[in-house]
Design an enzyme around this catalytic site. Structure first.
Site, mmCIF file in Angstrom:
data_model
loop_
_atom_site.group_PDB
_atom_site.id
_atom_site.type_symbol
_atom_site.label_atom_id
_atom_site.label_comp_id
_atom_site.label_asym_id
_atom_site.label_seq_id
_atom_site.Cartn_x
_atom_site.Cartn_y
_atom_site.Cartn_z
ATOM 1 N N GLY A 1 3.108 -0.446 3.731
ATOM 2 C CA GLY A 1 2.356 -1.447 2.931
ATOM 3 C C GLY A 1 2.714 -2.822 3.175
ATOM 4 O O GLY A 1 3.909 -3.140 3.454
ATOM 5 N N GLY B 1 3.537 -11.631 2.047
ATOM 6 C CA GLY B 1 4.784 -12.142 2.030
ATOM 7 C C GLY B 1 6.100 -10.742 1.985
ATOM 8 O O GLY B 1 7.166 -11.103 2.162
ATOM 9 N N TYR C 1 5.431 12.001 8.850
ATOM 10 C CA TYR C 1 4.576 11.366 7.838
ATOM 11 C C TYR C 1 4.996 9.870 7.583
ATOM 12 O O TYR C 1 6.130 9.625 7.461
ATOM 13 C CB TYR C 1 4.525 12.216 6.615
ATOM 14 C CG TYR C 1 3.882 13.695 6.667
ATOM 15 C CD1 TYR C 1 2.771 13.753 6.902
ATOM 16 C CD2 TYR C 1 4.940 14.693 6.833
ATOM 17 C CE1 TYR C 1 2.148 15.224 7.197
ATOM 18 C CE2 TYR C 1 4.601 15.783 7.273
ATOM 19 C CZ TYR C 1 3.210 16.156 7.240
ATOM 20 O OH TYR C 1 2.923 17.352 7.580
ATOM 21 N N SER D 1 0.647 -1.187 -0.042
ATOM 22 C CA SER D 1 -0.211 -0.025 -0.183
ATOM 23 C C SER D 1 0.825 1.207 -0.105
ATOM 24 O O SER D 1 0.381 2.218 -0.174
ATOM 25 C CB SER D 1 -0.938 -0.176 0.908
ATOM 26 O OG SER D 1 -2.007 -0.977 1.045
#
Length: 459
Positions: A303, A307, A299, A60
């Site tokens: 993600g 895996g 900030y 992400s």
């Protein structure tokens, strides 16, 4: 101050063994200089060593890249953060007419659209994001647009990608190459698995139990639907190039202006509160998490895939960024220990600990008890002996895959009337946090954990 690489490398090697993570690549940008190193192996079966040229899946963290590309559209006057999505995508609609008419790119960027991830199977072809827009015509709302924060793993950023595709007349993967990767000189960053150099790629691993140790993941990539929200692969140096853009008012290390200084200010200053402020941060900006480290604003963008794990922290006050990419995890305590070693050596602020439990709140258990969830996630809150308990109900297939029971019970330790610590049920896990909140109609309406929101299902 300079980083003492040998000592940190040795400490990271110890922690990799302790946590069962095969490798970590770490890069630090400080005072305009980059220090990077890698420890461990790309694959536990081949034992090939990881290097600073190894590419990892960023999960992400991809959302921050997509946000930068979208802010270019804003700079160019081709899109507006506060115009309805259907201004650019006339066919956009969901089940709720008001949401269809009012959801904006700003809602999508900061995860406040409230649209359920009900996009079906859009396939793996080049029209995947167009199909996702078509498939959500009946998607329900988890909450009204702007009412609260609820992380969208794939859909929100897929909608932004579709706007980029329509404006640029090309597929999202080409948009990212032409708008960001090419101009920034990033030869190791790609958005689609078919573009990845397999010889340089780390293999993902799962750690289902300390006894078993890390095993090669059976799922080597996320579906293409996750592309704009999770499919970029990169190296630490090129992740730090993105960090440079955010720290240097929109300019990449090669001198290329990527976005305007005003766009960077908008990305960092446009914020919504996060109901659970402790695990990641108290606010969400445009493609970034906003953290409060002992009064200093930091900030974050993270993600995970099945895996791999990626972490990036930006410390504007000291013009510092730290990136870490691993092919195992995530473990919150591993990241904290590694980053605090580096931050302490640099003489900067460090990551705050989670809050301690507070025994003083007198809670009425009946206001919290109930079932909260959404497709694929179910939480049951119950009371016993004056204490609250949270039971995570796993799908039997998921439980078997993770080698866990299908019901995992945790005691909730109050931090306040709406926030709780969730101690681990397994020593190989970390303490989590949860918010149970919004008592507008008496009982709590939402449970928020790991940035995901789960509405009450039983009334």
């Amino acid at each position: 101050m300079r980083i003492e690489v040998a000592g940190i490398r040795a400490r990271v090697a110890e922690l990799l063994v302790e946590y069962g993570i095969p490798s970590a690549a770490i890069g630090v940008l400080h005072d305009g200089e980059i220090t990077e190193f890698a420890v461990g192996v790309k694959n536990v079966e081949t034992r090939e060593p990881a290097t600073t040229d190894t590419v990892y899946q960023c999960g992400s963290m991809t959302k921050t890249w997509t946000a930068l590309a979208f802010m270019q559209l804003v700079d160019e006057g081709k899109a507006d953060l506060d115009e309805p999505v259907r201004t650019c995508l006339p066919g956009f609609r969901v089940a709720d007419p008001e949401a269809s008419a009012t959801v904006t790119p700003r809602h999508l960027l900061c995860h406040t659209s409230g649209i359920e991830e009900a996009y079906g199977d859009p396939g793996e072809d080049d029209d995947v994001y167009e199909r996702m827009v078509e498939n959500i015509a009946d998607a329900p709302q988890l909450f009204p647009p702007g009412h609260t924060h609820g992380y969208s793993p794939a859909l929100g950023y897929a909608l932004l990608a579709r706007i980029l595709e329509v404006c640029d007349g090309k597929r999202w993967d080409d948009v990212m190459r032409d708008r960001l990767f090419g101009p920034m000189g990033l030869a190791s960053t790609s958005s689609w698995y078919e573009q990845v150099d397999a010889a340089r790629a780390a293999t993902g691993h799962l750690i289902r139990s300390p006894a078993e140790g890390p095993t090669v993941t059976p799922v080597d990539r996320l579906p293409r639907a996750f592309g704009p929200g999770g499919n970029i692969t990169s190296t630490t140096r090129e992740v730090l190039a993105m960090a440079h853009v955010l720290l240097d008012e929109g300019v990449a290390p090669n001198g290329q202006r990527v976005v305007s200084a005003e766009a960077v200010r908008e990305m960092t200053r446009s914020r919504v509160p996060v109901p659970d402020p402790y695990m990641f941060g108290p606010a969400w900006a445009l493609g970034l998490v906003v953290c409060d480290w002992h009064g200093e604003t930091v900030y974050a963008t993270d993600g995970s895939t099945i895996g791999h794990n990626a972490r990036l922290r930006l410390l504007p006050d000291s013009r510092t960024a730290i990136a870490m990419l691993t092919n195992g995890g995530p473990r919150e305590s591993f990241y904290r220990q590694v980053f605090n070693e580096i931050l302490t050596g640099l003489g900067t602020v460090t990551i705050p600990d989670l809050p301690a439990p507070d025994a003083t709140p007198t809670l009425d258990p009946s206001r919290y008890e109930g079932v909260y969830g959404r497709p694929g996630a179910r939480y049951e809150v119950s009371a016993e002996g004056g204490k609250l308990y949270l039971t995570l109900v796993l799908d039997p297939v998921q439980a078997a895959f993770l080698q866990k029971p299908d019901r995992i019970r945790h005691e909730l330790l109050p931090v306040s009337e709406t926030h709780f610590l969730v101690p681990p049920a397994d020593p190989s896990e970390d303490t989590q946090t949860v918010a149970i909140y919004d008592f507008t109609h008496g009982d709590a309406r939402y449970l928020h954990t790991n940035c995901r929101v789960h509405p009450r299902l039983d009334g």
